[in-house]
Design a protein around this motif. Structure first.
Motif, short mmCIF file in Angstrom:
data_model
loop_
_atom_site.label_atom_id
_atom_site.label_comp_id
_atom_site.label_asym_id
_atom_site.label_seq_id
_atom_site.Cartn_x
_atom_site.Cartn_y
_atom_site.Cartn_z
N GLY A 248 8.92 53.98 23.35
CA GLY A 248 10.32 54.26 23.61
C GLY A 248 11.18 54.00 22.39
O GLY A 248 12.01 54.84 22.00
N TRP B 20 12.67 42.79 24.60
CA TRP B 20 11.36 43.34 25.00
C TRP B 20 10.22 42.40 24.61
O TRP B 20 9.31 42.15 25.40
CB TRP B 20 11.20 44.72 24.34
N LEU C 3 0.72 47.99 29.35
CA LEU C 3 1.66 49.05 29.73
C LEU C 3 3.07 48.75 29.24
O LEU C 3 3.76 49.63 28.71
CB LEU C 3 1.65 49.22 31.25
N VAL C 4 3.50 47.50 29.41
CA VAL C 4 4.84 47.11 28.95
C VAL C 4 4.95 47.26 27.44
O VAL C 4 5.97 47.74 26.92
CB VAL C 4 5.15 45.65 29.38
N ALA D 163 3.15 49.37 25.51
CA ALA D 163 3.10 50.79 25.17
C ALA D 163 4.42 51.49 25.47
O ALA D 163 4.94 52.25 24.64
CB ALA D 163 1.95 51.46 25.92
N VAL D 164 4.97 51.26 26.66
CA VAL D 164 6.23 51.90 27.04
C VAL D 164 7.36 51.47 26.09
O VAL D 164 8.14 52.29 25.61
CB VAL D 164 6.59 51.58 28.50
N GLY D 165 7.42 50.17 25.80
CA GLY D 165 8.46 49.67 24.92
C GLY D 165 8.33 50.22 23.51
O GLY D 165 9.30 50.73 22.93
#
Length: 384
Positions: A140, A43, A132-133, A135-137
């Motif tokens: 998660g 990630w 966004l990448v 935050a999502v990572g």
């Protein structure tokens, strides 16, 4: 009477077959610091690549004079570009009200405006995607409880700095929307680019740490080469200052001012290096003096890089020595590219390559520093 045992026999009540079937127990460090290290590393590599792309797109946005084409900061609604001719005219009318259009681009057509608008919109959009990448990572991994012990705060930091970077980006753009400015303030551009390199270095460092098990890092830290660590840290700071000066050069188009080398207009110093009042403004706004400072610090950084490389020859670790070999190769290449940029008056393809190689140099120094702090012992097969 118990049967006699061989002195080489394993003392255990279990049968040999049961011992073989039993899983290998990992150490206390591995148990305490589990987490999805590989997945988090993957990630972070994606984020790293996106930040590099962001730096390149930002450089192209500056080189194409596109940075002031969007005159408002709308973090959410700004993600949607103009979708009709009427919407395009509204955006163009906003641009026509700023000094860059009035003083420099008064004959620009709507079609030409669209081309610079897309560069700036793409730059901002990529920033949104990176956020966004992240935050999502992060959310998660946090929800799945897969973050290793001690890493939650570390993984929050790039996201926080990314948010700050967005605010600094608008602070930079806003400097060119009033008065008689036809570009953004060069010192604000330097802050913006500098923070991008800080974020990139931070993510790169995390990737290197996650590339090795925690127990290996703890053992390697005992063999830390303190002198080489300190010297590479100093070189890292020196190169960072050079990157900031490069942003000042780009901010005022100083790279096109004196297309001669090694002299500047026939002299060591450029003509009229302190003609702007007050004097301190010359260090930010005088094209000749800013280019001179960038050249001079480049020579100093190159000389210091040679010194650090020479010191790295004493390292007992092969990978550490090779890391500094590549560092010196790329520093030399960057010096050559800088000279080419001067002689070609910073043509966009040379200038953007120069900026991209700065990223490579930055990361190679960081890698050398990491290996000085966490050496990898050489095997007999690898040689010394």
């Amino acid at each position: 009477m118990a049967a006699k045992r061989s002195i080489f026999e394993e003392v255990s009540e279990e049968k040999p077959e049961a011992q073989k079937a039993r899983p290998v127990q990992t150490g206390v460090i591995d148990k305490a610091r589990g987490g999805a290290r590989r997945a988090i590393r993957a990630w972070l590599i994606v984020l790293f690549a996106m930040v590099v792309a962001m730096i390149v797109v930002g450089g192209l946005t500056r080189l194409t004079d596109s940075g002031l084409s969007i005159t408002e900061w709308a973090p959410v609604t700004g993600a949607v570009p103009p979708l009709s001719e009427e919407a395009w005219n509204v955006e163009f009318e906003k641009y026509q009200q700023i000094p860059e259009f009035e003083l420099q681009n008064s004959e620009m057509t709507l079609s030409e405006f669209k081309s610079i608008y897309w560069w700036e919109w793409g730059h901002r959009q990529l920033g949104r995607v990176i956020g966004l990448v992240w935050a999502v990572g992060f959310l998660g991994f946090l929800a799945a409880r897969k973050i290793p012990v001690g890493w939650t705060g570390r993984l929050v930091l790039p996201g926080v700095l990314g948010g700050v970077q967005g605010a600094i980006g608008w602070w930079m753009v806003s400097s060119g929307l009033g008065g008689e400015m036809t570009d953004v303030a060069s010192y604000r551009l330097a802050v913006h680019l500098g923070l991008a390199f800080v974020i990139l270095g931070l993510i790169g460092w995390y990737v290197m740490m996650l590339s090795r098990p925690e127990r290996d890092l703890m053992q390697a830290r005992r063999q830390k080469e303190a002198k080489l660590w300190g010297l590479s840290t100093g070189l890292l700071h020196l190169v960072f200052l050079q990157i900031l000066l490069g942003a000042l050069v780009a901010g005022i188009d100083a790279g096109r001012a004196f297309p001669t080398w090694p002299l500047m207009a026939g002299g060591v110093l450029p003509p009229f290096p302190f003609e702007i009042e007050p004097v301190w403004r010359n260090f930010f706004e005088n094209a000749g003096l800013v280019q001179f400072m960038h050249r001079t610090l480049g020579y100093i950084a190159f000389a210091f890089a040679i010194f650090v490389w020479a010191r790295s020859r004493r390292s007992a670790h092969r990978r550490t020595r090779r890391a500094f070999d590549w560092m010196l190769v790329m520093v030399f290449g960057q010096v050559v590219l800088g000279i080419v940029a001067v002689l070609t008056q910073a043509q966009w393809h040379v200038a953007i390559t120069h900026q991209l190689v700065a990223v490579v140099v930055w990361m190679l120094i960081l890698r050398g520093r990491f290996l000085a702090g966490y050496p990898v012992a050489s095997s007999v097969r690898e040689g010394l």
